[in-house]
Design a protein around this motif. Structure first.
Motif, PDB file in Angstrom:
ATOM      1  N   THR A  27       0.830  -1.208   0.000  1.00 40.30           N
ATOM      2  CA  THR A  27       0.000   0.000   0.000  1.00 40.30           C
ATOM      3  C   THR A  27       0.863   1.255   0.000  1.00 40.30           C
ATOM      4  OG1 THR A  27      -1.747  -1.186   1.171  1.00 40.30           O
ATOM      5  CG2 THR A  27      -1.858   1.194   1.224  1.00 40.30           C
ATOM      6  N   LEU A  28       1.929   1.244   0.786  1.00 38.70           N
ATOM      7  CA  LEU A  28       2.864   2.376   0.783  1.00 38.70           C
ATOM      8  C   LEU A  28       3.455   2.595  -0.607  1.00 38.70           C
ATOM      9  CD1 LEU A  28       4.818   1.788   4.101  1.00 38.70           C
ATOM     10  CD2 LEU A  28       3.434   3.793   3.549  1.00 38.70           C
ATOM     11  N   LEU A  29       3.863   1.512  -1.247  1.00 38.71           N
ATOM     12  CA  LEU A  29       4.437   1.624  -2.592  1.00 38.71           C
ATOM     13  C   LEU A  29       3.390   2.085  -3.594  1.00 38.71           C
ATOM     14  CD1 LEU A  29       6.710  -1.548  -2.608  1.00 38.71           C
ATOM     15  CD2 LEU A  29       7.398   0.845  -2.288  1.00 38.71           C
ATOM     16  N   GLN A  30       2.154   1.653  -3.412  1.00 41.47           N
ATOM     17  CA  GLN A  30       1.080   2.089  -4.301  1.00 41.47           C
ATOM     18  C   GLN A  30       0.880   3.604  -4.179  1.00 41.47           C
ATOM     19  OE1 GLN A  30      -2.855   0.759  -3.219  1.00 41.47           O
ATOM     20  NE2 GLN A  30      -3.544   0.825  -5.336  1.00 41.47           N
ATOM     21  N   GLN A  31       0.936   4.112  -2.975  1.00 47.78           N
ATOM     22  CA  GLN A  31       0.685   5.533  -2.725  1.00 47.78           C
ATOM     23  C   GLN A  31       1.871   6.419  -3.077  1.00 47.78           C
ATOM     24  OE1 GLN A  31      -0.320   5.474   1.425  1.00 47.78           O
ATOM     25  NE2 GLN A  31      -2.417   4.808   1.049  1.00 47.78           N
ATOM     26  N   CYS A  36      12.731   3.586  -0.476  1.00 47.12           N
ATOM     27  CA  CYS A  36      13.865   2.762  -0.051  1.00 47.12           C
ATOM     28  C   CYS A  36      13.504   2.040   1.251  1.00 47.12           C
ATOM     29  CB  CYS A  36      15.120   3.617   0.116  1.00 47.12           C
ATOM     30  SG  CYS A  36      15.051   4.771   1.492  1.00 47.12           S
ATOM     31  N   VAL A  37      14.338   1.118   1.658  1.00 52.63           N
ATOM     32  CA  VAL A  37      14.082   0.311   2.858  1.00 52.63           C
ATOM     33  C   VAL A  37      13.896   1.202   4.081  1.00 52.63           C
ATOM     34  CG1 VAL A  37      15.043  -1.417   4.422  1.00 52.63           C
ATOM     35  CG2 VAL A  37      15.305  -1.697   1.975  1.00 52.63           C
ATOM     36  N   THR A  38      14.734   2.219   4.221  1.00 51.74           N
ATOM     37  CA  THR A  38      14.655   3.109   5.380  1.00 51.74           C
ATOM     38  C   THR A  38      13.298   3.790   5.454  1.00 51.74           C
ATOM     39  OG1 THR A  38      17.033   3.513   5.218  1.00 51.74           O
ATOM     40  CG2 THR A  38      15.759   5.066   6.548  1.00 51.74           C
ATOM     41  N   GLU A  39      12.821   4.293   4.334  1.00 52.30           N
ATOM     42  CA  GLU A  39      11.521   4.972   4.305  1.00 52.30           C
ATOM     43  C   GLU A  39      10.381   4.005   4.648  1.00 52.30           C
ATOM     44  OE1 GLU A  39      12.318   8.349   0.893  1.00 52.30           O
ATOM     45  OE2 GLU A  39      12.088   6.247   0.273  1.00 52.30           O
ATOM     46  N   ILE A  40      10.463   2.806   4.115  1.00 52.10           N
ATOM     47  CA  ILE A  40       9.433   1.798   4.396  1.00 52.10           C
ATOM     48  C   ILE A  40       9.475   1.417   5.872  1.00 52.10           C
ATOM     49  CG2 ILE A  40       8.642  -0.539   3.902  1.00 52.10           C
ATOM     50  CD1 ILE A  40       9.853  -0.139   1.047  1.00 52.10           C
ATOM     51  N   ALA A  41      10.667   1.187   6.408  1.00 52.25           N
ATOM     52  CA  ALA A  41      10.813   0.793   7.813  1.00 52.25           C
ATOM     53  C   ALA A  41      10.247   1.859   8.747  1.00 52.25           C
ATOM     54  CB  ALA A  41      12.280   0.523   8.134  1.00 52.25           C
ATOM     55  N   GLU A  42      10.510   3.125   8.445  1.00 50.84           N
ATOM     56  CA  GLU A  42       9.979   4.208   9.272  1.00 50.84           C
ATOM     57  C   GLU A  42       8.458   4.251   9.209  1.00 50.84           C
ATOM     58  OE1 GLU A  42      11.895   7.807   8.000  1.00 50.84           O
ATOM     59  OE2 GLU A  42      13.843   7.171   8.784  1.00 50.84           O
ATOM     60  N   ALA A  43       7.895   4.093   8.033  1.00 55.91           N
ATOM     61  CA  ALA A  43       6.446   4.164   7.870  1.00 55.91           C
ATOM     62  C   ALA A  43       5.730   2.989   8.540  1.00 55.91           C
ATOM     63  CB  ALA A  43       6.085   4.221   6.385  1.00 55.91           C
ATOM     64  N   VAL A  44       6.329   1.805   8.454  1.00 60.87           N
ATOM     65  CA  VAL A  44       5.715   0.595   9.007  1.00 60.87           C
ATOM     66  C   VAL A  44       6.085   0.412  10.485  1.00 60.87           C
ATOM     67  CG1 VAL A  44       5.532  -1.919   8.707  1.00 60.87           C
ATOM     68  CG2 VAL A  44       5.684  -0.449   6.709  1.00 60.87           C
ATOM     69  N   ALA A  50      13.685  -6.499   9.317  1.00 58.38           N
ATOM     70  CA  ALA A  50      12.356  -7.104   9.153  1.00 58.38           C
ATOM     71  C   ALA A  50      11.740  -6.701   7.817  1.00 58.38           C
ATOM     72  CB  ALA A  50      11.443  -6.697  10.308  1.00 58.38           C
ATOM     73  N   ILE A  51      11.919  -5.451   7.440  1.00 60.53           N
ATOM     74  CA  ILE A  51      11.380  -4.972   6.151  1.00 60.53           C
ATOM     75  C   ILE A  51      12.113  -5.645   5.000  1.00 60.53           C
ATOM     76  CG2 ILE A  51      11.136  -2.948   4.650  1.00 60.53           C
ATOM     77  CD1 ILE A  51       9.107  -3.140   7.005  1.00 60.53           C
ATOM     78  N   SER A  52      13.424  -5.760   5.101  1.00 59.19           N
ATOM     79  CA  SER A  52      14.194  -6.424   4.042  1.00 59.19           C
ATOM     80  C   SER A  52      13.717  -7.856   3.830  1.00 59.19           C
ATOM     81  CB  SER A  52      15.687  -6.415   4.378  1.00 59.19           C
ATOM     82  OG  SER A  52      16.173  -5.102   4.329  1.00 59.19           O
ATOM     83  N   HIS A  53      13.406  -8.535   4.913  1.00 62.14           N
ATOM     84  CA  HIS A  53      12.893  -9.905   4.818  1.00 62.14           C
ATOM     85  C   HIS A  53      11.570  -9.925   4.051  1.00 62.14           C
ATOM     86  CE1 HIS A  53      11.833 -13.999   5.895  1.00 62.14           C
ATOM     87  NE2 HIS A  53      10.681 -13.538   6.367  1.00 62.14           N
ATOM     88  N   GLN A  54      10.671  -9.020   4.380  1.00 64.83           N
ATOM     89  CA  GLN A  54       9.379  -8.966   3.690  1.00 64.83           C
ATOM     90  C   GLN A  54       9.546  -8.547   2.226  1.00 64.83           C
ATOM     91  OE1 GLN A  54       6.699 -10.226   4.923  1.00 64.83           O
ATOM     92  NE2 GLN A  54       7.533 -10.488   6.976  1.00 64.83           N
ATOM     93  N   LEU A  55      10.455  -7.640   1.962  1.00 61.65           N
ATOM     94  CA  LEU A  55      10.710  -7.227   0.574  1.00 61.65           C
ATOM     95  C   LEU A  55      11.245  -8.390  -0.248  1.00 61.65           C
ATOM     96  CD1 LEU A  55      12.271  -3.710   1.193  1.00 61.65           C
ATOM     97  CD2 LEU A  55      10.046  -4.187   0.138  1.00 61.65           C
TER      98      LEU A  55
END
Length: 95
Positions: A27-31, A36-44, A50-55
């Motif tokens: 959803t974050l990527l859709q919006q 980058c991983v850092t931005e996703i990790a901060e948002a989630v 943990a984010i790298s594993h999910q990616l």
């Protein structure tokens, strides 16, 4: 009727959407387009590890793609089909 291999692939596709963290990332990527991983990790609010594993899982399922920009790796949705599945899922649960 699709053959067994196709049915299994479809089931695997939906496994990608079966985890709340992965749906949040998608959803974050859709919006946002690319993150980058850092931005996703901060948002989630999870660790980069943990984010790298999910990616990694999302890449294996071909739900996201990535490109390198200098030292950063930027992630985005693989294609419009993923965007459509997310949108249809949202519409379904909002009814």
């Amino acid at each position: 009727m699709p053959d067994k291999e196709i049915v299994e692939y479809i089931a695997d596709l939906f496994k990608g959407f079966a985890d709340p963290t992965r749906v949040h990332i998608l959803t974050l990527l859709q919006q946002n387009g690319e993150l980058c991983v850092t931005e996703i990790a901060e948002a989630v609010e999870l660790s980069q590890s943990a984010i790298s594993h999910q990616l990694r899982i999302l890449k294996q399922m071909q739900l996201i793609k990535f490109r390198r920009e200098g030292k950063n790796i930027l992630y985005s949705l693989a294609d419009d089909h993923v965007r459509t599945i997310l949108q249809m899922g949202l519409e379904h649960v909002m009814e």
